[in-house]
Design an enzyme around this catalytic site. Sequence first.
Site, PDB file in Angstrom:
ATOM      1  N   ASP A 299       0.848  -1.212   0.000  1.00  0.00           N
ATOM      2  CA  ASP A 299       0.000   0.000   0.000  1.00  0.00           C
ATOM      3  C   ASP A 299       0.877   1.254   0.000  1.00  0.00           C
ATOM      4  OD1 ASP A 299       0.165  -1.220   2.986  1.00  0.00           O
ATOM      5  OD2 ASP A 299       0.499   0.922   2.997  1.00  0.00           O
TER       6      ASP A 299
ATOM      7  N   ASP B 205       0.571   3.635   2.294  1.00  0.00           N
ATOM      8  CA  ASP B 205       0.356   4.204   3.627  1.00  0.00           C
ATOM      9  C   ASP B 205      -0.813   5.203   3.551  1.00  0.00           C
ATOM     10  OD1 ASP B 205       1.023   4.067   6.340  1.00  0.00           O
ATOM     11  OD2 ASP B 205       2.168   5.907   6.214  1.00  0.00           O
TER      12      ASP B 205
HETATM   13  N1  ADE Z   1       2.496  -2.980   6.750  1.00  0.00           N
HETATM   14  C1  ADE Z   1       1.904  -2.927   5.558  1.00  0.00           C
HETATM   15  N2  ADE Z   1       1.549  -1.657   5.234  1.00  0.00           N
HETATM   16  C2  ADE Z   1       1.926  -0.891   6.272  1.00  0.00           C
HETATM   17  C3  ADE Z   1       1.841   0.491   6.557  1.00  0.00           C
HETATM   18  N3  ADE Z   1       1.308   1.339   5.699  1.00  0.00           N
HETATM   19  N4  ADE Z   1       2.344   0.939   7.742  1.00  0.00           N
HETATM   20  C4  ADE Z   1       2.904   0.071   8.610  1.00  0.00           C
HETATM   21  N5  ADE Z   1       3.004  -1.247   8.404  1.00  0.00           N
HETATM   22  C5  ADE Z   1       2.532  -1.730   7.249  1.00  0.00           C
END
Ligand code: ADE
Length: 275
Positions: free
Chosen positions: A212, A214
């Site tokens: 992703d 974030d």
């Molecule tokens: N693991 C997968 N995506 C994440 C994110 N955006 N922040 C922290 N840990 C994650």
Amino acid sequence: MTLAEIGIIGGSGLYKMEALKDVEEIEIETPFGSPSDAVIIGTLADTKVAFLARHGRNHTLLPSELPFCANIYAMKQLGVKYLISASAVGSLKAEVKPLDMVVPDQFIDRTKNRISTFFGEGIIAHIAFGDPICKNLAAVLADAIASLNLPDVTLHREGTYVCMEGPAFSTKAESNLYRSWGATIIGMTNLPEAKLAREAEIAYATLALVTDYDCWHPDHDNVTVEMVIGNLQRNGVNAQKVIQETVKRLSENPPQSDAHSALKYAILTNLANAP
Ligand code: ADE
């Protein structure tokens, strides 16, 4: 006891390795308690490996609840010299897309509640950690990724991994702060593992699998578990291919690692005068 020189820690989405043959499950007890789950010993690319599901096979442990010391101690007990840690991460840079793979070379510690040393209680040691990842192991891992030409996957051979406490994901202000620091990816688990592996003189490298963007990216929704899970399955399939190729390369040509002598100049306690 040397049962396996290569260890694999599987993160979210990588709870088992389908290609493992002659599988044996070992329950290990350590002075630091039980690891996250039984360790699976099996053969991959004609080589014995030890596999551990970081959050347990049924994903029952939060990042803050992980028995990091027991996990690394168990790997050491089995004879592991090279440890590959597969982990789901969010991206902090536009050019690092979901499904990409990053082999980070640096970490920033934003954890608050983790035990990340074996030392203390009379035995004092300070390991060198300027280069927290074993460069030679990381190079084997990155070359293995590159050789596979996986569709939709861009390889990033370096990057800074922010390790946050969780379990909630970051706020936008935090996410943008990490971007302003030049960080590349964010996750919740790898830094304590890397420190403990170094203290245990195990070469450690991270295979970061991007799920992703974030929450900082204006064109993408804030990260949710649904979004992470959506990409985990493809990442998990890709990760298994990468790990198999990496294990093959490591067994053919095991690299030198400074991590294997990390304690040589690290212990301060005067053991010569110990009773
Ligand atoms: N693991 C997968 N995506 C994440 C994110 N955006 N922040 C922290 N840990 C994650």
